[in-house]
Design a protein around this motif. Structure first.
Motif, PDB file in Angstrom:
ATOM      1  N   ILE A  50     -24.186  35.452   4.707  1.00 37.80           N
ATOM      2  CA  ILE A  50     -24.547  36.462   3.702  1.00 37.80           C
ATOM      3  C   ILE A  50     -24.094  37.840   4.196  1.00 37.80           C
ATOM      4  O   ILE A  50     -23.545  38.639   3.441  1.00 37.80           O
ATOM      5  N   GLU A  51     -24.295  38.103   5.501  1.00 33.31           N
ATOM      6  CA  GLU A  51     -23.802  39.382   6.064  1.00 33.31           C
ATOM      7  C   GLU A  51     -22.296  39.496   5.852  1.00 33.31           C
ATOM      8  O   GLU A  51     -21.779  40.556   5.506  1.00 33.31           O
ATOM      9  N   THR A  52     -21.574  38.381   6.078  1.00 36.49           N
ATOM     10  CA  THR A  52     -20.112  38.416   5.926  1.00 36.49           C
ATOM     11  C   THR A  52     -19.738  38.691   4.469  1.00 36.49           C
ATOM     12  O   THR A  52     -18.832  39.492   4.201  1.00 36.49           O
ATOM     13  N   MET A  53     -20.427  38.054   3.533  1.00 34.17           N
ATOM     14  CA  MET A  53     -20.107  38.283   2.111  1.00 34.17           C
ATOM     15  C   MET A  53     -20.405  39.738   1.730  1.00 34.17           C
ATOM     16  O   MET A  53     -19.638  40.352   0.982  1.00 34.17           O
ATOM     17  N   VAL A  54     -21.498  40.289   2.276  1.00 37.37           N
ATOM     18  CA  VAL A  54     -21.826  41.692   1.988  1.00 37.37           C
ATOM     19  C   VAL A  54     -20.721  42.603   2.544  1.00 37.37           C
ATOM     20  O   VAL A  54     -20.269  43.544   1.880  1.00 37.37           O
ATOM     21  N   LEU A  55     -20.246  42.300   3.756  1.00 38.83           N
ATOM     22  CA  LEU A  55     -19.141  43.092   4.335  1.00 38.83           C
ATOM     23  C   LEU A  55     -17.894  42.983   3.466  1.00 38.83           C
ATOM     24  O   LEU A  55     -17.171  43.964   3.261  1.00 38.83           O
ATOM     25  N   LEU A  56     -17.644  41.782   2.971  1.00 40.39           N
ATOM     26  CA  LEU A  56     -16.467  41.575   2.118  1.00 40.39           C
ATOM     27  C   LEU A  56     -16.589  42.419   0.837  1.00 40.39           C
ATOM     28  O   LEU A  56     -15.637  43.103   0.445  1.00 40.39           O
ATOM     29  N   LEU A  57     -17.777  42.397   0.226  1.00 44.85           N
ATOM     30  CA  LEU A  57     -17.969  43.211  -0.995  1.00 44.85           C
ATOM     31  C   LEU A  57     -17.807  44.699  -0.674  1.00 44.85           C
ATOM     32  O   LEU A  57     -17.167  45.440  -1.426  1.00 44.85           O
ATOM     33  N   LYS A  58     -18.370  45.120   0.471  1.00 44.75           N
ATOM     34  CA  LYS A  58     -18.225  46.542   0.845  1.00 44.75           C
ATOM     35  C   LYS A  58     -16.758  46.894   1.040  1.00 44.75           C
ATOM     36  O   LYS A  58     -16.305  47.973   0.658  1.00 44.75           O
ATOM     37  N   SER A  59     -15.998  45.966   1.655  1.00 46.13           N
ATOM     38  CA  SER A  59     -14.572  46.242   1.894  1.00 46.13           C
ATOM     39  C   SER A  59     -13.819  46.371   0.568  1.00 46.13           C
ATOM     40  O   SER A  59     -12.753  46.964   0.498  1.00 46.13           O
ATOM     41  N   LEU A  60     -14.394  45.785  -0.500  1.00 48.77           N
ATOM     42  CA  LEU A  60     -13.764  45.889  -1.825  1.00 48.77           C
ATOM     43  C   LEU A  60     -14.241  47.139  -2.583  1.00 48.77           C
ATOM     44  O   LEU A  60     -13.817  47.383  -3.716  1.00 48.77           O
ATOM     45  N   GLY A  61     -15.170  47.865  -1.963  1.00 47.08           N
ATOM     46  CA  GLY A  61     -15.628  49.124  -2.580  1.00 47.08           C
ATOM     47  C   GLY A  61     -17.025  49.064  -3.180  1.00 47.08           C
ATOM     48  O   GLY A  61     -17.456  50.030  -3.811  1.00 47.08           O
ATOM     49  N   SER A  62     -17.749  47.957  -3.016  1.00 44.75           N
ATOM     50  CA  SER A  62     -19.128  47.882  -3.540  1.00 44.75           C
ATOM     51  C   SER A  62     -20.029  48.802  -2.741  1.00 44.75           C
ATOM     52  O   SER A  62     -19.876  48.922  -1.527  1.00 44.75           O
ATOM     53  N   THR A  63     -21.001  49.416  -3.434  1.00 47.40           N
ATOM     54  CA  THR A  63     -22.045  50.179  -2.731  1.00 47.40           C
ATOM     55  C   THR A  63     -23.257  49.268  -2.643  1.00 47.40           C
ATOM     56  O   THR A  63     -23.742  48.775  -3.675  1.00 47.40           O
ATOM     57  N   ILE A  64     -23.724  49.039  -1.411  1.00 50.91           N
ATOM     58  CA  ILE A  64     -24.807  48.067  -1.236  1.00 50.91           C
ATOM     59  C   ILE A  64     -25.909  48.660  -0.376  1.00 50.91           C
ATOM     60  O   ILE A  64     -25.642  49.196   0.697  1.00 50.91           O
ATOM     61  N   GLU A  65     -27.128  48.573  -0.900  1.00 49.47           N
ATOM     62  CA  GLU A  65     -28.292  49.043  -0.126  1.00 49.47           C
ATOM     63  C   GLU A  65     -29.195  47.862   0.141  1.00 49.47           C
ATOM     64  O   GLU A  65     -29.481  47.080  -0.767  1.00 49.47           O
ATOM     65  N   ASP A  66     -29.663  47.781   1.391  1.00 50.98           N
ATOM     66  CA  ASP A  66     -30.530  46.663   1.759  1.00 50.98           C
ATOM     67  C   ASP A  66     -31.882  47.231   2.167  1.00 50.98           C
ATOM     68  O   ASP A  66     -31.986  47.875   3.207  1.00 50.98           O
ATOM     69  N   ASN A  67     -32.898  47.040   1.338  1.00 49.22           N
ATOM     70  CA  ASN A  67     -34.205  47.541   1.777  1.00 49.22           C
ATOM     71  C   ASN A  67     -35.127  46.365   2.142  1.00 49.22           C
ATOM     72  O   ASN A  67     -36.223  46.214   1.631  1.00 49.22           O
ATOM     73  N   LYS A  68     -34.629  45.493   2.983  1.00 49.86           N
ATOM     74  CA  LYS A  68     -35.340  44.315   3.502  1.00 49.86           C
ATOM     75  C   LYS A  68     -35.596  43.249   2.441  1.00 49.86           C
ATOM     76  O   LYS A  68     -35.155  42.125   2.567  1.00 49.86           O
ATOM     77  N   LYS A  69     -36.322  43.592   1.367  1.00 50.65           N
ATOM     78  CA  LYS A  69     -36.646  42.561   0.360  1.00 50.65           C
ATOM     79  C   LYS A  69     -35.584  42.463  -0.732  1.00 50.65           C
ATOM     80  O   LYS A  69     -35.313  41.386  -1.240  1.00 50.65           O
ATOM     81  N   THR A  70     -34.997  43.614  -1.080  1.00 53.47           N
ATOM     82  CA  THR A  70     -34.068  43.632  -2.229  1.00 53.47           C
ATOM     83  C   THR A  70     -32.713  44.179  -1.802  1.00 53.47           C
ATOM     84  O   THR A  70     -32.635  45.191  -1.108  1.00 53.47           O
ATOM     85  N   LEU A  71     -31.669  43.500  -2.238  1.00 57.69           N
ATOM     86  CA  LEU A  71     -30.322  44.022  -2.028  1.00 57.69           C
ATOM     87  C   LEU A  71     -29.885  44.634  -3.363  1.00 57.69           C
ATOM     88  O   LEU A  71     -29.884  43.952  -4.387  1.00 57.69           O
ATOM     89  N   THR A  72     -29.558  45.928  -3.321  1.00 50.88           N
ATOM     90  CA  THR A  72     -29.123  46.593  -4.555  1.00 50.88           C
ATOM     91  C   THR A  72     -27.616  46.786  -4.486  1.00 50.88           C
ATOM     92  O   THR A  72     -27.104  47.372  -3.536  1.00 50.88           O
ATOM     93  N   ILE A  73     -26.940  46.282  -5.502  1.00 45.89           N
ATOM     94  CA  ILE A  73     -25.474  46.325  -5.495  1.00 45.89           C
ATOM     95  C   ILE A  73     -25.009  47.163  -6.679  1.00 45.89           C
ATOM     96  O   ILE A  73     -25.451  46.941  -7.815  1.00 45.89           O
ATOM     97  N   ASN A  74     -24.127  48.112  -6.374  1.00 50.35           N
ATOM     98  CA  ASN A  74     -23.585  48.937  -7.444  1.00 50.35           C
ATOM     99  C   ASN A  74     -22.065  48.885  -7.345  1.00 50.35           C
ATOM    100  O   ASN A  74     -21.485  49.291  -6.339  1.00 50.35           O
ATOM    101  N   ASN A  75     -21.432  48.370  -8.387  1.00 53.07           N
ATOM    102  CA  ASN A  75     -19.972  48.214  -8.356  1.00 53.07           C
ATOM    103  C   ASN A  75     -19.262  49.184  -9.290  1.00 53.07           C
ATOM    104  O   ASN A  75     -18.116  48.962  -9.645  1.00 53.07           O
ATOM    105  N   ASN A  76     -19.949  50.284  -9.675  1.00 49.47           N
ATOM    106  CA  ASN A  76     -19.292  51.161 -10.654  1.00 49.47           C
ATOM    107  C   ASN A  76     -18.135  51.958 -10.046  1.00 49.47           C
ATOM    108  O   ASN A  76     -17.325  52.507 -10.757  1.00 49.47           O
ATOM    109  N   LYS A  77     -18.077  51.979  -8.698  1.00 46.02           N
ATOM    110  CA  LYS A  77     -16.906  52.658  -8.099  1.00 46.02           C
ATOM    111  C   LYS A  77     -16.016  51.650  -7.367  1.00 46.02           C
ATOM    112  O   LYS A  77     -15.132  52.028  -6.602  1.00 46.02           O
TER     113      LYS A  77
END
Ligand code: UD1
Length: 417
Positions: A50-77
């Motif tokens: 899951i960490e690797t997939m999150v890194l992959l999304l970030k490398s594609l430009g996703s903004t991702i916040e992890d507040n322990k319980k919820t992962l918030t993903i914003n792909n508008n940029k």
């Protein structure tokens, strides 16, 4: 490099809560690329893949916040369409970004995942199916260079073979395609149903029309979504087998027994006593384990991801058992290590013959892939004395807090350097 030290023989007792499903989280994370709206995901397991997939999304430009319980993903940029080898090589599910990138941008350059210990694992079915949606591709220096200059166009596609990943990639891609897509001979693993439920919540237009056929009407607009990922049925199956193996007594909580009824029926046949409740399974392992013949097959058959663990259990059966591996051609890497622990398993092609009545002996061992690693832990738990398992990074790809969970139910296990 980290190792695990295990002292057996254990008798596991207590309660285990099942984490979120790794194999459901990965395609759902990839599918978030379709949307420009915020997505809130809960119950993702804390594992390396899951960490690797999150890194992959970030490398594609996703903004991702992890507040322990919820992962918030914003792909508008999010605008990049290049998935690099160093992120895809350790995790085959990286290829799942191909479908959504093509759906959103009409182009993508994604590294081929390459082979892995359990078999060659090609992606030809993904690529052939995508080409029916209008994708042109070339493979150059280990990368798929794909584009669909006029966007994706809906089509009727029958998969030549049941593939979990290809079904997921195509369902995701077809959500934004122009017009209707019908996919038949789909994989129907619960993780695929979970992905579809997530996409429907995002306002994709998808309907199962028969057991293995799904119809998708492309849409333009998706909505902000909150989604809780399903529990991990392979983790649950692994702990059920651990209980059956060690004459243990476990309460597995947080999973609907219906999604693992094939595994539960098999464990009952080999002698375990199991009570199914709503979101709970009680298991009592038996002293006597009966032999059984099993073949792995797509859901609802017995999962290949539990084959190695089941093999350990069958070493303790009263007679000879057979396992036929029907999904991956080379998924018997654990056999050599189990034989070093006293097992008597022989392999011919895709068929393993497992002699019963084995007393496992503790040993120093080498993990070769994710499920093989956990099978070695199970064998170590059933052996008297100290075993050491090397290369446990494989294990960390897919099992959340495994030492903590096992310790809580009485195992003597610790991580050492
Ligand atoms: C997924 C699971 C994996 C599980 C497997 C089978 C994830 C992240 N991984 O893997 O844990 O073991 O399903 O249940 O969910 N094949 C081809 N060409 C292709 C695609 C697949 O020949 O393009 C073959 C594979 O080599 C294999 C079989 O089809 O022999 C099934 O593979 P597939 O269902 O695609 O597995 P994955 O999606 O990779």
């Amino acid at each position: 490099m980290k190792k695990l030290e295990v002292f057996g023989a254990a008798k596991l007792k207590g309660q285990i809560r099942i984490s979120g499903s790794k194999n459901a989280s990965l395609p759902i994370l990839a599918a978030t690329l379709l949307s420009d709206k915020k997505i809130f995901l809960t119950n993702l397991p804390k594992v390396k893949d899951i960490e690797t997939m999150v890194l992959l999304l970030k490398s594609l430009g996703s903004t991702i916040e992890d507040n322990k319980k919820t992962l918030t993903i914003n792909n508008n940029k999010q605008t990049k369409t290049f998935a690099a080898y160093n992120l895809v090589k350790t995790m085959r599910a990286g290829i799942l970004v191909l479908g959504p990138l093509l759906a959103k941008f009409g182009k993508a350059k994604v590294s081929l995942p390459g082979g892995c210990a359990i078999g060659s694992r090609p992606v030809d079915i993904h690529l052939q199916a995508l080409s029916k949606l209008g994708v042109k591709y070339k493979i150059i220096q280990g990368y798929v260079h794909a584009n669909a200059p006029r966007g994706l166009v809906g089509a009727n596609i029958k998969f030549p073979k049941i593939s979990v990943g290809a079904t997921e990639n195509l369902i995701i891609a077809a959500c934004l395609a122009n017009g209707k897509t019908t996919l038949s001979n789909c994989a129907i693993e619960p993780e695929i149903k979970d992905l579809v439920n997530f996409l429907i919540k995002m306002k994709c237009n998808i309907k199962w029309t028969s057991k293995r056929t799904i119809k998708i009407n492309g849409v333009n607009n998706l909505s902000e979504t909150k989604y809780e990922v399903m529990p991990d049925r392979i983790e649950a199956g692994t702990y059920l087998i651990a209980a059956a193996l060690t004459e243990g007594n476990l309460k597995i909580v947080g999973i609907d027994p219906k999604i693992i009824s094939t595994e539960i029926d098999i464990l009952k046949k080999v002698g375990a006593k199991i009570i199914k409740k709503k979101n709970e399974i009680l298991i009592q392992g038996s002293k006597k384990i009966k032999n059984i013949n099993i073949k792995t097959s797509p859901y609802p058959g017995f999962p290949t991801d539990l084959q190695a663990q089941m093999m350990v259990l069958l070493c303790k059966a009263n007679k000879k058992s057979f396992i036929r591996e029907e999904i991956f051609e080379n998924r018997f890497m654990h056999v050599a290590e189990l034989n070093r622990m006293g097992a008597k398993i022989s392999v011919k092609g895709n068929k393993a013959t497992i002699e019963g009545n084995i007393k496992f002996e503790a040993a120093e061992l080498m993990a070769t892939d994710l499920r093989a690693s956990v099978s070695l832990i199970l064998a170590a738990l059933a052996s008297k004395g100290k075993s050491i398992i090397n290369r446990i990074y494989h294990l960390d790809r897919g099992y959340e807090s495994i030492e903590k969970k096992l310790k809580k139910i009485g195992a003597k296990i610790r991580r050492i350097n």
